[in-house]
Design a protein around this motif. Sequence first.
Motif, short mmCIF file in Angstrom:
data_model
loop_
_atom_site.label_atom_id
_atom_site.label_comp_id
_atom_site.label_asym_id
_atom_site.label_seq_id
_atom_site.Cartn_x
_atom_site.Cartn_y
_atom_site.Cartn_z
N VAL A 72 -49.68 0.52 47.71
CA VAL A 72 -50.39 1.58 46.99
C VAL A 72 -49.79 2.92 47.37
O VAL A 72 -49.73 3.27 48.56
N VAL A 73 -49.32 3.66 46.38
CA VAL A 73 -48.81 5.02 46.59
C VAL A 73 -49.76 5.97 45.88
O VAL A 73 -49.92 5.90 44.66
N THR A 74 -50.39 6.85 46.64
CA THR A 74 -51.31 7.83 46.06
C THR A 74 -50.61 9.19 46.03
O THR A 74 -50.11 9.66 47.05
N GLY A 75 -50.58 9.79 44.85
CA GLY A 75 -49.84 11.03 44.69
C GLY A 75 -48.48 10.74 44.08
O GLY A 75 -48.28 9.73 43.40
N THR A 76 -47.53 11.62 44.31
CA THR A 76 -46.19 11.46 43.74
C THR A 76 -45.44 10.36 44.47
O THR A 76 -45.43 10.29 45.69
N ALA A 77 -44.80 9.50 43.70
CA ALA A 77 -44.03 8.39 44.26
C ALA A 77 -42.58 8.50 43.81
O ALA A 77 -42.30 8.85 42.66
N THR A 100 -50.79 5.88 41.83
CA THR A 100 -52.00 6.45 41.24
C THR A 100 -52.22 7.87 41.74
O THR A 100 -51.67 8.28 42.76
N ALA A 101 -53.03 8.60 41.01
CA ALA A 101 -53.47 9.92 41.43
C ALA A 101 -54.96 9.85 41.69
O ALA A 101 -55.70 9.16 40.99
N PRO A 102 -55.43 10.54 42.73
CA PRO A 102 -56.86 10.48 43.03
C PRO A 102 -57.69 11.25 42.02
O PRO A 102 -57.28 12.30 41.51
N GLY A 103 -58.87 10.72 41.70
CA GLY A 103 -59.81 11.43 40.84
C GLY A 103 -59.23 11.78 39.50
O GLY A 103 -58.63 10.95 38.82
N THR A 104 -59.37 13.03 39.12
CA THR A 104 -58.91 13.49 37.82
C THR A 104 -57.55 14.18 37.88
O THR A 104 -57.12 14.81 36.92
N SER A 105 -56.85 14.08 39.01
CA SER A 105 -55.54 14.70 39.14
C SER A 105 -54.46 13.77 38.58
O SER A 105 -54.75 12.69 38.06
N ASN A 130 -51.18 4.71 37.22
CA ASN A 130 -52.38 5.41 36.76
C ASN A 130 -52.19 6.92 36.84
O ASN A 130 -51.91 7.47 37.91
N GLN A 131 -52.32 7.58 35.68
CA GLN A 131 -52.33 9.03 35.60
C GLN A 131 -51.03 9.66 36.10
O GLN A 131 -51.03 10.54 36.97
N LEU A 132 -49.92 9.21 35.54
CA LEU A 132 -48.63 9.82 35.82
C LEU A 132 -48.42 11.01 34.88
O LEU A 132 -48.89 11.01 33.74
#
Length: 395
Positions: A72-77, A100-105, A130-132
């Motif tokens: 799991v990579v959260t934020g920019t990968a 993925t990005a947390p929440g609505t970011s 998710n949400q790229l």
Amino acid sequence: GASAGVNLQLPAAVIALPASLPVSILANGAVCDGATNDYAAIASAITAAQAIKGCVVFPATGHTCVFNTPIVVTGTACLLGGPVRLNYGGAATTNCLTVTAPGTSYSVASRLQDIFVDGKGNCTNGFLLNQLLDSYLWRIRATNVTGVGILVQGSQSTKIELPIVSGDLEAFGTVPAMGIQFMNGSGTGFPNTDITIDLPIVDSLTSGTGLSLVHFLSSGINGGTSEGNAIGIDCPAGCAQNKFDSVFLEANSTDDVQVAGYNNTLLNLTAISATALKILSGGSNNTTQGGLFAPIYVLSGAYLNNFLFCGANYGNAGGISNAGTSTTILGCKNAYAGAPYPNFLAGDLGAAFPINPSVGQVFTLTTAASNVLCVASAGSAQSMCQWNGSIWQKP
């Protein structure tokens, strides 16, 4: 004397280099021998790369890394393969590899390159993206998952080039239910918009869907193939204002293309399965232009104003059937020389201008069709439509 001197000032690009230095998983302790669990080394490299805004570098072709815990990579990968194969060796889980990005970011400027995930039958999905935002994915590949090979949710302004979910390239041990699917973002609830998919390769899903565009807006698919599936491209109600160009579709057991969305443009598709195009109830203002289509079905429950600007319509058992409401059909060639003739079985046709080549048959209409306008081909005194065995004259 005074020296002319040497300019020792480094270019800005070189000064900034440490922020983009690669972080090798091998340097972080990975073995990638196809047996050892490399998860800890992969996780360590991801943490180190994010700290310097760098990229995780996997070893080159010939290496197989095993991970027994989902990645799991959260934020920019930024994950760069050589290419590399990642075999999941853990217990049953939902997603093998998640960005993925947390929440609505949003996960901004993520990059995945040459990453091949093998779920070994224990992952529902190969990739969850998710949400790229403003991201680039090149030749990502998934196999042996039970659900979706590549699942994209709520992303924007992202290019996906040469994504692969293929049983032809490597026989599936576990056949995915879907190749590539687009859904709303889990945090934003927003659909995918401004997505470009170039040269997807999705095949051999048998009873599954190649490209499932559930929430897919103002986006495009260019080239590639979807074949040997149940449905090649599924464009349901949440699929709108897209362009599908030059995709090759064949040997799909149900339909090559299903459309229930609106304002989609299908350009130069080669669709030659038993049913090439089916416009379902709710499909409106969709346009086909050019290409090669076998039977086209615009179902009688379909909404208004679909435009079929055909290339060659050469049907297996039929041509254009159940023509919906206010359907316009222009330039369709009936190149099917055997019986039964391609026909308009029912529906309210705004206009139909079929062109009959010398090798084909005329179009046949039944009494259920209405508001049909047929014109003669160049140099011919008769119309190219038939009405219950008699020539249909211009109204």
